[in-house]
Design a protein around this motif. Sequence first.
Motif, mmCIF file in Angstrom:
data_model
loop_
_atom_site.group_PDB
_atom_site.id
_atom_site.type_symbol
_atom_site.label_atom_id
_atom_site.label_comp_id
_atom_site.label_asym_id
_atom_site.label_seq_id
_atom_site.Cartn_x
_atom_site.Cartn_y
_atom_site.Cartn_z
ATOM 1 N N ASP A 79 -15.935 12.066 6.317
ATOM 2 C CA ASP A 79 -14.444 12.234 5.961
ATOM 3 C C ASP A 79 -13.782 13.153 6.858
ATOM 4 N N LYS A 80 -14.350 14.174 7.072
ATOM 5 C CA LYS A 80 -13.610 15.438 8.042
ATOM 6 C C LYS A 80 -13.389 14.717 9.235
ATOM 7 N N TRP A 81 -13.887 13.826 9.834
ATOM 8 C CA TRP A 81 -13.690 13.259 11.259
ATOM 9 C C TRP A 81 -12.683 11.977 11.176
ATOM 10 N N LYS A 82 -12.537 11.665 10.238
ATOM 11 C CA LYS A 82 -11.505 10.529 10.101
ATOM 12 C C LYS A 82 -10.093 10.691 10.377
ATOM 13 N N VAL A 83 -9.749 10.174 11.531
ATOM 14 C CA VAL A 83 -8.376 10.426 12.107
ATOM 15 C C VAL A 83 -7.892 8.727 12.234
ATOM 16 N N GLY A 84 -6.514 8.943 11.718
ATOM 17 C CA GLY A 84 -5.730 7.464 11.832
ATOM 18 C C GLY A 84 -5.424 7.068 10.488
ATOM 19 N N PRO A 85 -5.254 5.543 10.555
ATOM 20 C CA PRO A 85 -4.803 4.879 9.586
ATOM 21 C C PRO A 85 -5.796 4.568 8.049
ATOM 22 N N THR A 86 -6.009 5.789 7.617
ATOM 23 C CA THR A 86 -7.036 5.639 6.379
ATOM 24 C C THR A 86 -6.407 4.865 5.067
ATOM 25 N N ASP A 87 -4.971 5.036 5.158
ATOM 26 C CA ASP A 87 -4.304 4.261 4.104
ATOM 27 C C ASP A 87 -3.242 3.382 4.464
ATOM 28 N N PRO A 88 -3.559 2.382 5.026
ATOM 29 C CA PRO A 88 -2.811 1.343 5.654
ATOM 30 C C PRO A 88 -1.872 0.556 4.828
ATOM 31 N N PRO A 89 -0.765 -0.176 5.128
ATOM 32 C CA PRO A 89 -0.129 -1.014 4.360
ATOM 33 C C PRO A 89 -1.035 -2.036 4.001
ATOM 34 N N ILE A 90 -0.538 -3.193 3.013
ATOM 35 C CA ILE A 90 -1.446 -3.958 2.494
ATOM 36 C C ILE A 90 -0.707 -5.311 2.879
ATOM 37 N N LEU A 95 7.787 -4.624 3.439
ATOM 38 C CA LEU A 95 8.073 -4.143 4.771
ATOM 39 C C LEU A 95 8.306 -4.922 5.982
ATOM 40 N N ALA A 96 7.335 -6.275 5.775
ATOM 41 C CA ALA A 96 7.517 -7.307 6.771
ATOM 42 C C ALA A 96 7.310 -8.529 6.277
ATOM 43 N N ILE A 97 7.537 -9.651 7.053
ATOM 44 C CA ILE A 97 7.049 -10.888 6.732
ATOM 45 C C ILE A 97 6.426 -11.518 7.750
ATOM 46 N N GLY A 141 4.815 -18.349 -0.897
ATOM 47 C CA GLY A 141 3.838 -18.689 -0.015
ATOM 48 C C GLY A 141 3.671 -17.915 1.296
ATOM 49 N N ALA A 142 4.724 -17.091 1.563
ATOM 50 C CA ALA A 142 4.683 -16.293 3.085
ATOM 51 C C ALA A 142 3.564 -15.247 2.515
ATOM 52 N N ARG A 143 3.411 -14.701 3.921
ATOM 53 C CA ARG A 143 2.411 -13.579 4.042
ATOM 54 C C ARG A 143 3.171 -12.489 4.281
ATOM 55 N N VAL A 144 3.122 -11.180 3.530
ATOM 56 C CA VAL A 144 4.236 -10.050 3.450
ATOM 57 C C VAL A 144 2.987 -8.810 3.533
ATOM 58 N N LEU A 145 3.715 -7.946 4.160
ATOM 59 C CA LEU A 145 3.368 -6.384 4.211
ATOM 60 C C LEU A 145 3.999 -5.729 3.271
ATOM 61 N N PHE A 146 3.382 -4.799 2.383
ATOM 62 C CA PHE A 146 4.004 -3.831 1.627
ATOM 63 C C PHE A 146 3.069 -2.694 1.423
ATOM 64 N N GLY A 147 3.471 -1.502 0.888
ATOM 65 C CA GLY A 147 3.133 -0.341 0.737
ATOM 66 C C GLY A 147 1.994 -0.273 0.079
ATOM 67 N N LYS A 148 0.935 0.359 0.267
ATOM 68 C CA LYS A 148 -0.360 0.592 -0.675
ATOM 69 C C LYS A 148 -0.130 0.930 -2.045
ATOM 70 N N PHE A 149 0.919 1.725 -2.042
ATOM 71 C CA PHE A 149 1.206 2.538 -3.492
ATOM 72 C C PHE A 149 2.553 1.736 -4.110
ATOM 73 N N ALA A 150 3.031 0.721 -3.667
ATOM 74 C CA ALA A 150 4.117 0.121 -3.949
ATOM 75 C C ALA A 150 3.861 -0.866 -4.977
#
Length: 93
Positions: free
Chosen positions: A32-43, A89-91, A60-69
Amino acid sequence: MFKPLYDTVIVEPEPVKSYEEQMGYEHVIVPDKWKVGPTDPPIWGRVVSIGDEVEIVLSGARVLFGKFAGARFKYDGVDYVAVKAHDVLAIDE
């Protein structure tokens, strides 16, 4: 099936990748201490149903939204997330 109200979008989320899968280290254990980068990416997820006031997102569209949204729930054994249209966030076109 169910119908969301107002500007709510019901999404069936895709499985979330682990940190190792995201970074391409599928067979390596990273401390865990070496993990750098997108550890909590959007979904990413597939829109199942939309409310009457939603104009931009199509069912039916594929969408991107925040992990905690939104609010997560189960219906007939399937996981869903209810998010507001402004939380999308995006389609993927």
